[in-house]
Scaffold this motif. Structure first.
Motif, mmCIF file in Angstrom:
data_model
loop_
_atom_site.group_PDB
_atom_site.id
_atom_site.type_symbol
_atom_site.label_atom_id
_atom_site.label_comp_id
_atom_site.label_asym_id
_atom_site.label_seq_id
_atom_site.Cartn_x
_atom_site.Cartn_y
_atom_site.Cartn_z
ATOM 1 N N ILE A 7 7.143 -34.871 44.452
ATOM 2 C CA ILE A 7 7.026 -34.104 43.452
ATOM 3 C C ILE A 7 8.272 -33.118 43.643
ATOM 4 C CG2 ILE A 7 5.867 -31.630 42.624
ATOM 5 C CD1 ILE A 7 3.398 -32.601 44.049
ATOM 6 N N GLU A 8 9.172 -33.039 42.660
ATOM 7 C CA GLU A 8 10.257 -32.270 42.559
ATOM 8 C C GLU A 8 10.029 -30.737 41.966
ATOM 9 O OE1 GLU A 8 13.642 -33.840 40.672
ATOM 10 O OE2 GLU A 8 13.056 -35.888 41.197
ATOM 11 N N PHE A 9 10.557 -29.735 42.932
ATOM 12 C CA PHE A 9 10.116 -28.468 42.807
ATOM 13 C C PHE A 9 11.512 -27.676 42.101
ATOM 14 C CE2 PHE A 9 7.287 -29.500 46.223
ATOM 15 C CZ PHE A 9 5.981 -29.291 45.508
ATOM 16 N N PRO A 10 11.074 -26.726 41.036
ATOM 17 C CA PRO A 10 9.739 -26.289 40.664
ATOM 18 C C PRO A 10 9.267 -27.399 39.704
ATOM 19 C CG PRO A 10 11.716 -25.121 39.452
ATOM 20 C CD PRO A 10 12.252 -26.139 40.671
ATOM 21 N N CYS A 11 8.074 -27.379 39.698
ATOM 22 C CA CYS A 11 7.257 -28.309 38.635
ATOM 23 C C CYS A 11 6.535 -27.619 37.914
ATOM 24 C CB CYS A 11 6.409 -29.261 39.816
ATOM 25 S SG CYS A 11 5.650 -30.452 38.975
ATOM 26 N N PRO A 12 6.840 -27.773 36.338
ATOM 27 C CA PRO A 12 6.157 -26.925 35.433
ATOM 28 C C PRO A 12 4.978 -27.709 35.168
ATOM 29 C CG PRO A 12 8.272 -27.761 34.504
ATOM 30 C CD PRO A 12 8.212 -27.935 36.090
ATOM 31 N N GLY A 13 3.863 -27.045 34.816
ATOM 32 C CA GLY A 13 2.827 -27.741 34.328
ATOM 33 C C GLY A 13 1.885 -28.470 35.424
ATOM 34 N N TYR A 14 1.960 -27.998 36.639
ATOM 35 C CA TYR A 14 1.274 -28.609 37.726
ATOM 36 C C TYR A 14 -0.206 -28.191 37.638
ATOM 37 C CZ TYR A 14 0.181 -29.899 42.573
ATOM 38 O OH TYR A 14 -0.136 -30.628 43.585
ATOM 39 N N PRO A 15 -1.180 -29.354 37.529
ATOM 40 C CA PRO A 15 -2.515 -28.939 37.457
ATOM 41 C C PRO A 15 -3.083 -28.684 38.828
ATOM 42 C CG PRO A 15 -2.250 -31.280 37.329
ATOM 43 C CD PRO A 15 -0.828 -30.422 37.462
ATOM 44 N N ILE A 16 -4.089 -27.677 38.729
ATOM 45 C CA ILE A 16 -4.858 -27.163 39.967
ATOM 46 C C ILE A 16 -6.268 -27.301 39.264
ATOM 47 C CG2 ILE A 16 -5.520 -25.905 41.691
ATOM 48 C CD1 ILE A 16 -2.487 -25.037 41.904
ATOM 49 N N LYS A 17 -7.140 -28.044 39.773
ATOM 50 C CA LYS A 17 -8.612 -27.904 39.554
ATOM 51 C C LYS A 17 -9.583 -27.434 40.699
ATOM 52 C CE LYS A 17 -10.688 -31.041 36.809
ATOM 53 N NZ LYS A 17 -11.159 -32.264 36.312
ATOM 54 N N VAL A 18 -10.241 -26.607 40.243
ATOM 55 C CA VAL A 18 -11.142 -25.969 41.223
ATOM 56 C C VAL A 18 -12.705 -26.341 41.059
ATOM 57 C CG1 VAL A 18 -11.760 -24.086 42.737
ATOM 58 C CG2 VAL A 18 -9.603 -24.256 41.900
ATOM 59 N N LEU A 19 -13.530 -27.071 41.848
ATOM 60 C CA LEU A 19 -14.837 -27.316 41.457
ATOM 61 C C LEU A 19 -15.661 -26.140 42.508
ATOM 62 C CD1 LEU A 19 -14.618 -31.112 41.820
ATOM 63 C CD2 LEU A 19 -14.417 -29.656 39.631
ATOM 64 N N GLY A 20 -16.746 -25.593 41.840
ATOM 65 C CA GLY A 20 -17.515 -24.820 42.773
ATOM 66 C C GLY A 20 -18.737 -24.465 41.774
ATOM 67 N N GLU A 21 -19.475 -23.572 42.621
ATOM 68 C CA GLU A 21 -20.831 -23.007 41.813
ATOM 69 C C GLU A 21 -20.607 -22.285 40.443
ATOM 70 O OE1 GLU A 21 -22.590 -20.787 44.816
ATOM 71 O OE2 GLU A 21 -22.436 -22.138 46.564
ATOM 72 N N ALA A 22 -21.222 -22.666 39.507
ATOM 73 C CA ALA A 22 -21.022 -21.824 38.193
ATOM 74 C C ALA A 22 -21.394 -20.484 38.273
ATOM 75 C CB ALA A 22 -22.095 -22.736 37.281
ATOM 76 N N GLY A 23 -20.533 -19.731 37.320
ATOM 77 C CA GLY A 23 -20.780 -18.472 37.027
ATOM 78 C C GLY A 23 -19.378 -17.627 37.134
ATOM 79 N N ASP A 24 -19.451 -16.456 36.773
ATOM 80 C CA ASP A 24 -18.281 -15.495 36.880
ATOM 81 C C ASP A 24 -17.534 -15.739 37.999
ATOM 82 O OD1 ASP A 24 -19.204 -15.253 34.124
ATOM 83 O OD2 ASP A 24 -20.049 -13.216 34.525
#
Length: 88
Positions: free
Chosen positions: A7-24
């Motif tokens: 990865i070359e930094f800065p890297c625009p548009g880098y996705p981060i996905k977080v999985l967890g318990e549903a809710g606010d």
């Protein structure tokens, strides 16, 4: 064996996905962490998807990654909350 792409930094548009318990709580946690460690990220591109049974959610954000330290800090901050199950 093939090396993972660098990865070359800065890297625009880098996705981060977080999985967890549903809710606010999950969504609020992700927004809080991103505001602190990736200020100015594009909230408009954030997506939230429910699992088939609605017990879990995934929240995907796109940031401008500035370096490995930033990504590690984000990962640690997200994993510190028990509502989070996986960070990709």
């Amino acid at each position: 064996m093939q090396e993972p792409p660098k990865i070359e930094f800065p890297c625009p548009g880098y996705p981060i996905k977080v999985l967890g318990e549903a809710g606010d709580t999950l969504y609020s946690l992700v927004m809080e962490v991103m505001d602190e460690h990736a200020p100015g990220f594009d909230r408009e591109r954030t997506t939230v998807k429910d699992s088939g049974k609605g017990r879990f959610q995934s929240v995907t954000v796109y940031i401008t990654a500035t370096g490995v330290e930033q990504l590690e800090t984000i990962h640690q901050a997200l994993r510190a909350n028990p509502v989070t199950k996986v960070v990709l």
